[in-house]
Write a protein that holds these residues in place. Structure first.
Motif, PDB file in Angstrom:
ATOM      1  N   GLY A  39      -2.524  -2.120  -4.996  1.00 19.22           N
ATOM      2  CA  GLY A  39      -2.937  -3.458  -4.575  1.00 19.22           C
ATOM      3  C   GLY A  39      -2.036  -4.006  -3.489  1.00 19.22           C
ATOM      4  O   GLY A  39      -2.511  -4.621  -2.510  1.00 19.22           O
ATOM      5  N   GLU A  40      -0.721  -3.802  -3.632  1.00 13.28           N
ATOM      6  CA  GLU A  40       0.216  -4.259  -2.591  1.00 13.28           C
ATOM      7  C   GLU A  40      -0.023  -3.522  -1.281  1.00 13.28           C
ATOM      8  O   GLU A  40       0.066  -4.118  -0.201  1.00 13.28           O
ATOM      9  CB  GLU A  40       1.652  -4.059  -3.078  1.00 13.28           C
ATOM     10  CG  GLU A  40       2.040  -4.986  -4.221  1.00 13.28           C
ATOM     11  CD  GLU A  40       3.426  -4.695  -4.756  1.00 13.28           C
ATOM     12  OE1 GLU A  40       4.064  -3.736  -4.260  1.00 13.28           O
ATOM     13  OE2 GLU A  40       3.870  -5.412  -5.672  1.00 13.28           O
ATOM     14  N   GLU A  93       6.328   1.345   0.112  1.00 12.96           N
ATOM     15  CA  GLU A  93       5.339   1.254  -0.964  1.00 12.96           C
ATOM     16  C   GLU A  93       4.530   2.536  -1.082  1.00 12.96           C
ATOM     17  O   GLU A  93       4.184   2.959  -2.189  1.00 12.96           O
ATOM     18  CB  GLU A  93       4.420   0.056  -0.720  1.00 12.96           C
ATOM     19  CG  GLU A  93       5.116  -1.282  -0.957  1.00 12.96           C
ATOM     20  CD  GLU A  93       4.218  -2.462  -0.639  1.00 12.96           C
ATOM     21  OE1 GLU A  93       3.096  -2.230  -0.133  1.00 12.96           O
ATOM     22  OE2 GLU A  93       4.626  -3.599  -0.906  1.00 12.96           O
ATOM     23  N   LEU A  94       4.226   3.161   0.045  1.00 13.87           N
ATOM     24  CA  LEU A  94       3.491   4.426   0.008  1.00 13.87           C
ATOM     25  C   LEU A  94       4.331   5.517  -0.656  1.00 13.87           C
ATOM     26  O   LEU A  94       3.815   6.341  -1.428  1.00 13.87           O
ATOM     27  CB  LEU A  94       3.077   4.850   1.419  1.00 13.87           C
ATOM     28  CG  LEU A  94       1.948   4.029   2.046  1.00 13.87           C
ATOM     29  CD1 LEU A  94       1.775   4.412   3.514  1.00 13.87           C
ATOM     30  CD2 LEU A  94       0.644   4.242   1.285  1.00 13.87           C
ATOM     31  N   LEU A  95       5.650   5.513  -0.362  1.00 15.84           N
ATOM     32  CA  LEU A  95       6.535   6.483  -1.017  1.00 15.84           C
ATOM     33  C   LEU A  95       6.576   6.233  -2.522  1.00 15.84           C
ATOM     34  O   LEU A  95       6.510   7.177  -3.327  1.00 15.84           O
ATOM     35  CB  LEU A  95       7.949   6.382  -0.421  1.00 15.84           C
ATOM     36  CG  LEU A  95       8.124   6.925   1.002  1.00 15.84           C
ATOM     37  CD1 LEU A  95       9.516   6.597   1.523  1.00 15.84           C
ATOM     38  CD2 LEU A  95       7.899   8.433   1.024  1.00 15.84           C
ATOM     39  N   LEU A 143       5.327  -2.819   8.319  1.00 17.57           N
ATOM     40  CA  LEU A 143       5.122  -1.371   8.348  1.00 17.57           C
ATOM     41  C   LEU A 143       6.204  -0.648   7.546  1.00 17.57           C
ATOM     42  O   LEU A 143       5.929   0.339   6.849  1.00 17.57           O
ATOM     43  CB  LEU A 143       5.096  -0.866   9.795  1.00 17.57           C
ATOM     44  CG  LEU A 143       3.806  -1.142  10.570  1.00 17.57           C
ATOM     45  CD1 LEU A 143       3.993  -0.821  12.049  1.00 17.57           C
ATOM     46  CD2 LEU A 143       2.648  -0.315   9.995  1.00 17.57           C
ATOM     47  N   ALA A 144       7.447  -1.162   7.656  1.00 17.59           N
ATOM     48  CA  ALA A 144       8.540  -0.556   6.881  1.00 17.59           C
ATOM     49  C   ALA A 144       8.302  -0.754   5.382  1.00 17.59           C
ATOM     50  O   ALA A 144       8.497   0.165   4.584  1.00 17.59           O
ATOM     51  CB  ALA A 144       9.876  -1.179   7.298  1.00 17.59           C
ATOM     52  N   VAL A 145       7.868  -1.981   5.018  1.00 18.00           N
ATOM     53  CA  VAL A 145       7.561  -2.242   3.610  1.00 18.00           C
ATOM     54  C   VAL A 145       6.427  -1.345   3.139  1.00 18.00           C
ATOM     55  O   VAL A 145       6.469  -0.764   2.040  1.00 18.00           O
ATOM     56  CB  VAL A 145       7.189  -3.727   3.413  1.00 18.00           C
ATOM     57  CG1 VAL A 145       6.637  -3.955   1.998  1.00 18.00           C
ATOM     58  CG2 VAL A 145       8.392  -4.617   3.651  1.00 18.00           C
TER      59      VAL A 145
END
Length: 375
Positions: free
Chosen positions: A85-86, A146-148, A140-142
């Motif tokens: 969701g994030e 989050e993807l990691l 983009l960094a966040v």
């Protein structure tokens, strides 16, 4: 097995403790050999009921592990859903800013750059674009973090699902083993009953069982120092009429009521469904946890001051010899061991080796604390 109840300053030396342990182990081994020599059918019943008890105990452990694995999977799936969701939120924000930047760059910014008459507006627009770009870079960094996290959690979810499947597979296998052991127990019991019918002598057998218990308790009395359990609280001897019952079932055989011929019950038999928790009525230390002819899977707890409580006919023993237990701790599960056809609990109280009426000590109105999670 047996173990001395030792605590505080009354503990013997290490060498004395080892000798005492050796003596108790020898007593236990002697009982097993006598059972095997005297009656192979009883020995077979002992082996199958002990196996049923151990498998039941393992099954409870596997059920706890399976439930823990299931709860972990639920937590990880919730975390995975939150991270997903994030991620969607971040992507939507980035999409909006890219669209806004594109529209601004295609129309207003070009016009302003070509229009030399509004330098202040151009500066504000450039600063705004710089702010948007910096915010987008941060987002983009966040999003990358989050993807990691999402990939890591996805792997953990996969592992948790596999772990839960393994636990359920082990549990199913354990249940099949338990069913097979239970059938073997019924066959052993049927063979034993046929043998007893052919030979008669039920009273003699019951007398021999009682004598065997008396011998065990006498040996314990000589071998084990009686010491109070650690912690505060009233000693057992001052709590007549104030102790709880080990199970909530009704009395089906009362103290000193007729048993067979002139034989009397030296304890009470309480009705209880198989698997009902058998709970300690007072703090103490487990000094015996094994199968015994006539009593099945039996736990004996030393409460100090010469007081012992005995819990027989168990389906499974859950406490090991030497463990300290508190009031309400689960000692075993009610069952039919000892060759019984009906599930229940045999409960006995001893004071300095002599039987006493449990009704004088236990009050059904006294409630036990809630069963602990690890029980």
């Amino acid at each position: 097995m047996l173990l001395p109840a030792l605590a505080g300053a009354e503990q013997p030396s290490e060498a004395g403790l080892e000798k005492l342990k050796d003596r108790i182990e020898a007593l236990s081994e002697q009982q097993q050999q006598e059972t095997s020599r005297r009656d192979d059918l009883q020995a077979r019943l002992r082996d199958t009921e002990t196996r049923v008890g151990e498998l039941t105990r393992q099954g409870r452990e596997l059920e706890r592990e399976a439930e823990a694995a299931r709860q972990r999977l639920v937590r990880l799936e919730a975390q995975q859903a939150r991270l997903a969701g994030e991620k969607r939120t971040q992507l939507r924000w980035l999409a909006r800013t890219v669209r806004a930047s594109y529209q601004s760059g295609r129309e207003a910014r070009i016009k302003l750059l070509l229009n030399q008459q509004e330098p202040d507006r151009i500066a504000r627009l450039l600063r705004y674009q710089e702010y948007i770009q910096r915010a987008r870079t941060d987002r983009l960094a966040v999003l990358e973090d989050e993807l990691l996290d999402l990939r890591r959690v996805a792997k953990e979810v996969e592992g948790a699902r596999a772990d839960l499947l393994d636990r359920r597979t082990d549990l199913a296998s354990s249940k099949r083993e338990l069913e097979a052991a239970a059938k073997e127990r019924e066959q052993a019991l049927a063979s034993l009953n046929r043998s007893l019918d052919a030979r008669g002598g039920d009273i003699e057998r019951l007398k021999a069982d009682q004598q065997r218990l008396e011998k065990l308790l006498a040996d314990m009395q000589r071998s084990l120092p009686s010491v109070p359990p650690p912690g505060r609280g009233e000693p057992f001897g001052k709590l007549a009429g104030e102790l709880p019952c080990p199970v909530p079932g009704q009395v089906v055989a009362s103290f000193h009521s007729a048993r067979e011929g002139a034989l009397r019950w030296e304890g009470v038999v309480l009705a209880a469904d198989e698997g009902t928790p058998i709970r300690a009525i007072h703090p103490g230390r487990v000094v015996f946890a094994d199968w015994m002819r006539g009593y099945g899977l039996l736990t004996i707890v030393d409460h100090g001051g010469g007081y012992l409580t005995l819990y027989g006919y168990a389906q499974s023993l859950l406490r090991d010899v030497g463990e300290w237990v508190a009031t309400g701790d689960t000692l075993a599960l009610a069952g039919r061991s000892g060759g019984n056809s009906r599930s229940g609990l045999y409960f006995e109280i001893r004071r300095k080796g002599q039987v006493v009426n449990p009704a004088r000590w236990c009050d059904r109105r006294v409630t036990l604390p809630p069963i602990a999670r690890n029980d």
